[in-house]
Design a protein around this motif. Sequence first.
Motif, PDB file in Angstrom:
ATOM      1  N   ARG A 226       0.831  -1.210   0.000  1.00  0.00           N
ATOM      2  CA  ARG A 226       0.000   0.000   0.000  1.00  0.00           C
ATOM      3  C   ARG A 226       0.862   1.255   0.000  1.00  0.00           C
ATOM      4  O   ARG A 226       1.821   1.360   0.769  1.00  0.00           O
ATOM      5  CB  ARG A 226      -0.910   0.032   1.233  1.00  0.00           C
ATOM      6  N   ILE A 227       0.472   2.199  -0.846  1.00  0.00           N
ATOM      7  CA  ILE A 227       1.146   3.501  -0.877  1.00  0.00           C
ATOM      8  C   ILE A 227       0.094   4.573  -0.621  1.00  0.00           C
ATOM      9  O   ILE A 227      -0.974   4.560  -1.248  1.00  0.00           O
ATOM     10  CB  ILE A 227       1.810   3.754  -2.247  1.00  0.00           C
ATOM     11  N   ARG A 228       0.372   5.455   0.324  1.00  0.00           N
ATOM     12  CA  ARG A 228      -0.493   6.621   0.552  1.00  0.00           C
ATOM     13  C   ARG A 228       0.379   7.866   0.538  1.00  0.00           C
ATOM     14  O   ARG A 228       1.603   7.791   0.700  1.00  0.00           O
ATOM     15  CB  ARG A 228      -1.185   6.530   1.918  1.00  0.00           C
ATOM     16  N   PHE A 229      -0.253   9.018   0.423  1.00  0.00           N
ATOM     17  CA  PHE A 229       0.514  10.265   0.455  1.00  0.00           C
ATOM     18  C   PHE A 229      -0.355  11.372   1.036  1.00  0.00           C
ATOM     19  O   PHE A 229      -1.569  11.334   0.941  1.00  0.00           O
ATOM     20  CB  PHE A 229       1.001  10.640  -0.953  1.00  0.00           C
ATOM     21  N   THR A 230       0.307  12.348   1.648  1.00  0.00           N
ATOM     22  CA  THR A 230      -0.407  13.519   2.164  1.00  0.00           C
ATOM     23  C   THR A 230       0.565  14.665   2.351  1.00  0.00           C
ATOM     24  O   THR A 230       1.728  14.417   2.679  1.00  0.00           O
ATOM     25  CB  THR A 230      -1.135  13.162   3.472  1.00  0.00           C
ATOM     26  N   ILE A 251      -1.451   1.556  -5.033  1.00  0.00           N
ATOM     27  CA  ILE A 251      -1.624   2.965  -4.628  1.00  0.00           C
ATOM     28  C   ILE A 251      -3.073   3.083  -4.144  1.00  0.00           C
ATOM     29  O   ILE A 251      -4.010   2.855  -4.915  1.00  0.00           O
ATOM     30  CB  ILE A 251      -1.361   3.954  -5.778  1.00  0.00           C
ATOM     31  N   CYS A 252      -3.250   3.397  -2.876  1.00  0.00           N
ATOM     32  CA  CYS A 252      -4.593   3.359  -2.279  1.00  0.00           C
ATOM     33  C   CYS A 252      -5.517   4.391  -2.924  1.00  0.00           C
ATOM     34  O   CYS A 252      -5.102   5.518  -3.200  1.00  0.00           O
ATOM     35  CB  CYS A 252      -4.502   3.612  -0.780  1.00  0.00           C
ATOM     36  N   SER A 253      -6.772   3.978  -3.122  1.00  0.00           N
ATOM     37  CA  SER A 253      -7.774   4.874  -3.718  1.00  0.00           C
ATOM     38  C   SER A 253      -8.314   5.816  -2.650  1.00  0.00           C
ATOM     39  O   SER A 253      -9.483   5.760  -2.281  1.00  0.00           O
ATOM     40  CB  SER A 253      -8.915   4.072  -4.318  1.00  0.00           C
ATOM     41  N   GLN A 254      -7.437   6.641  -2.178  1.00  0.00           N
ATOM     42  CA  GLN A 254      -7.794   7.527  -1.071  1.00  0.00           C
ATOM     43  C   GLN A 254      -7.042   8.831  -1.251  1.00  0.00           C
ATOM     44  O   GLN A 254      -5.878   8.831  -1.655  1.00  0.00           O
ATOM     45  CB  GLN A 254      -7.368   6.856   0.241  1.00  0.00           C
ATOM     46  N   LEU A 255      -7.724   9.937  -0.971  1.00  0.00           N
ATOM     47  CA  LEU A 255      -7.125  11.239  -1.223  1.00  0.00           C
ATOM     48  C   LEU A 255      -7.530  12.222  -0.126  1.00  0.00           C
ATOM     49  O   LEU A 255      -8.716  12.379   0.171  1.00  0.00           O
ATOM     50  CB  LEU A 255      -7.656  11.732  -2.574  1.00  0.00           C
ATOM     51  N   HIS A 256      -6.523  12.868   0.460  1.00  0.00           N
ATOM     52  CA  HIS A 256      -6.806  13.959   1.397  1.00  0.00           C
ATOM     53  C   HIS A 256      -6.567  15.249   0.620  1.00  0.00           C
ATOM     54  O   HIS A 256      -5.432  15.562   0.269  1.00  0.00           O
ATOM     55  CB  HIS A 256      -5.872  13.870   2.606  1.00  0.00           C
ATOM     56  N   LEU A 257      -7.646  15.949   0.327  1.00  0.00           N
ATOM     57  CA  LEU A 257      -7.537  17.116  -0.550  1.00  0.00           C
ATOM     58  C   LEU A 257      -8.118  18.349   0.149  1.00  0.00           C
ATOM     59  O   LEU A 257      -9.318  18.616   0.082  1.00  0.00           O
ATOM     60  CB  LEU A 257      -8.307  16.814  -1.844  1.00  0.00           C
ATOM     61  N   PRO A 258      -7.240  19.108   0.832  1.00  0.00           N
ATOM     62  CA  PRO A 258      -7.733  20.220   1.649  1.00  0.00           C
ATOM     63  C   PRO A 258      -8.524  21.253   0.836  1.00  0.00           C
ATOM     64  O   PRO A 258      -8.026  21.769  -0.164  1.00  0.00           O
ATOM     65  CB  PRO A 258      -6.450  20.831   2.220  1.00  0.00           C
ATOM     66  N   LEU A 295     -12.497  10.211   0.083  1.00  0.00           N
ATOM     67  CA  LEU A 295     -12.015  11.595   0.133  1.00  0.00           C
ATOM     68  C   LEU A 295     -12.071  12.154   1.551  1.00  0.00           C
ATOM     69  O   LEU A 295     -13.064  11.972   2.263  1.00  0.00           O
ATOM     70  CB  LEU A 295     -12.877  12.484  -0.761  1.00  0.00           C
ATOM     71  N   SER A 296     -11.011  12.851   1.925  1.00  0.00           N
ATOM     72  CA  SER A 296     -11.055  13.596   3.186  1.00  0.00           C
ATOM     73  C   SER A 296     -10.531  14.995   2.923  1.00  0.00           C
ATOM     74  O   SER A 296      -9.955  15.263   1.862  1.00  0.00           O
ATOM     75  CB  SER A 296     -10.229  12.884   4.256  1.00  0.00           C
ATOM     76  N   THR A 297     -10.727  15.886   3.888  1.00  0.00           N
ATOM     77  CA  THR A 297     -10.354  17.275   3.652  1.00  0.00           C
ATOM     78  C   THR A 297     -10.053  18.021   4.946  1.00  0.00           C
ATOM     79  O   THR A 297     -10.290  17.505   6.036  1.00  0.00           O
ATOM     80  CB  THR A 297     -11.477  17.991   2.868  1.00  0.00           C
ATOM     81  N   ASP A 298      -9.510  19.238   4.785  1.00  0.00           N
ATOM     82  CA  ASP A 298      -9.342  20.174   5.907  1.00  0.00           C
ATOM     83  C   ASP A 298     -10.196  21.406   5.616  1.00  0.00           C
ATOM     84  O   ASP A 298     -10.228  21.882   4.471  1.00  0.00           O
ATOM     85  CB  ASP A 298      -7.889  20.657   6.009  1.00  0.00           C
TER      86      ASP A 298
END
Length: 435
Positions: A226-230, A251-258, A295-298
């Motif tokens: 698994r690869i993640r990035f932030t 590459i994980c189907s996950q994104l933190h997009l502020p 999806l996550s965010t700030d």
Amino acid sequence: MKVMKKIYIETYGCQMNEYDSELVKALLQKNGFVIVADNKKADIIILNTCAVRDSAVRKVSGRIARLRYLNKNYIIGVIGCIASAYKTELYKIKDFKIDFFVGPDNYKKLAQVIKKVIISNEKSDETEQLLETYEDVFPVRKKGASAWLTIMRGCNNYCTYCIVPYSRGPERSKSFKSIINEVEQIIEQGYKQVYLLGQNVNSYVDNKQNFVDLIKTISNYQQIKRIRFTSPHPKDLSMSLIELMAQKSNICSQLHLPLQSGSTNILEKMNRTYTQEDYLALIKNIKSIIPDIVLSTDIIIGFPGETKKDYEETIKVMKEVMFDSAYIFKYSVRPKTLAAKKYKDNVSEKEKKARITKLNEMQKEISLLKNMEAVDKVQEVMIESISTKKSVHDCYGRNQGNKLIVIPNNNYVIGDEIKVKIWQASANTLRGMPV
Ligand code: SAH
Ligand code: SF4
Ligand code: F3S
């Protein structure tokens, strides 16, 4: 003279600080110091600090006061973002008697600084910005499934509210080669997941190689499951990255997009360089390539001049995007920043409280709805802990989307990948049974 070499390190703030503490441990051990897990056993206390909001600074101040009360003789040092951006505030508090300040670019001098304090009781202050990348330092990682890897440091974006460009200095990337070396070391050490870190990961560049080139090369290592990035910045997010994420199963189907704000007017005052429409179009494009992306965010509420209408725009975007989770913060004035100089912090504390409470409640409902979509589905969990706070009979891990899943413990070991069927969802946690 008593031999003082036991050091206790406490880390605050973001994952980049966690990674830096692992670098600091390596640098200190190389110089003969011993890292201990309990402050009572230590002679020297290092706090790796965060300055992003006033609450983060207050937390550290409270901790220093407590440590001084516990032991007058501790050598106490402050490193990290408070050291580089906020030290004068702490200097003023005489009772703290802080022995050294060392900034994020100066950790190679840390051992020397501590020795100087021990030998001559001389206070030190090393907070110069140096464009350091620590390419030649291999961190002492904590055991687990996942390894942190900072690929770039600093930030050039100067969002008007943010202290990070001042505390961490300008953007610079680690060399491609040194990152790949570190990935190979991570594999050798048995980690299954790598978490790429940077204030703005997708502006990574080394010669002509960009973030997509880097993550593609890492994803070719089959041992990395698994690869993640932030965090990526919306302005630099390319569809070639999203396409690569869709192609590569590790590459994980996950994104933190502020997002920060849903109001174009506020986004402009924040210097985010995108509008509400840009952000929504970006999300639409991402979902057209990866429909089940998590999806996550700030979000910041109460930025200077944020009207009820601006705030409602944020609500609108959050409802439209349906983030799986969101970190919501009250605006906090940061020294040195443009917003502090230019705008008045004119949303009252009472109003900020009301706005954040309402947004958190709304997001909780959305998170629950999103998590309920997982019920009855089979997902892959990577085990992170072999017990939970509540029970030794349960363990937990995360799915591709980075959501926490609790399952009955069946002699699993950390890093195991297990297929489970989800049977229960709350806003924060899923529960599953192995299939
Ligand atoms: N580089 C990252 C964010 C680093 S700080 C990025 O751009 O995504 C983490 C979060 O803290 C930010 O996304 C922002 O939401 C919040 N933050 C930063 N400065 C703040 C301030 N002055 N007041 C309140 N929240 C802030
Ligand atoms: Fe701060 Fe903006 Fe840089 Fe993120 S991108 S670290 S919010 S200045
Ligand atoms: Fe805090 Fe510094 Fe990270 S201010 S959020 S520890 S970069």
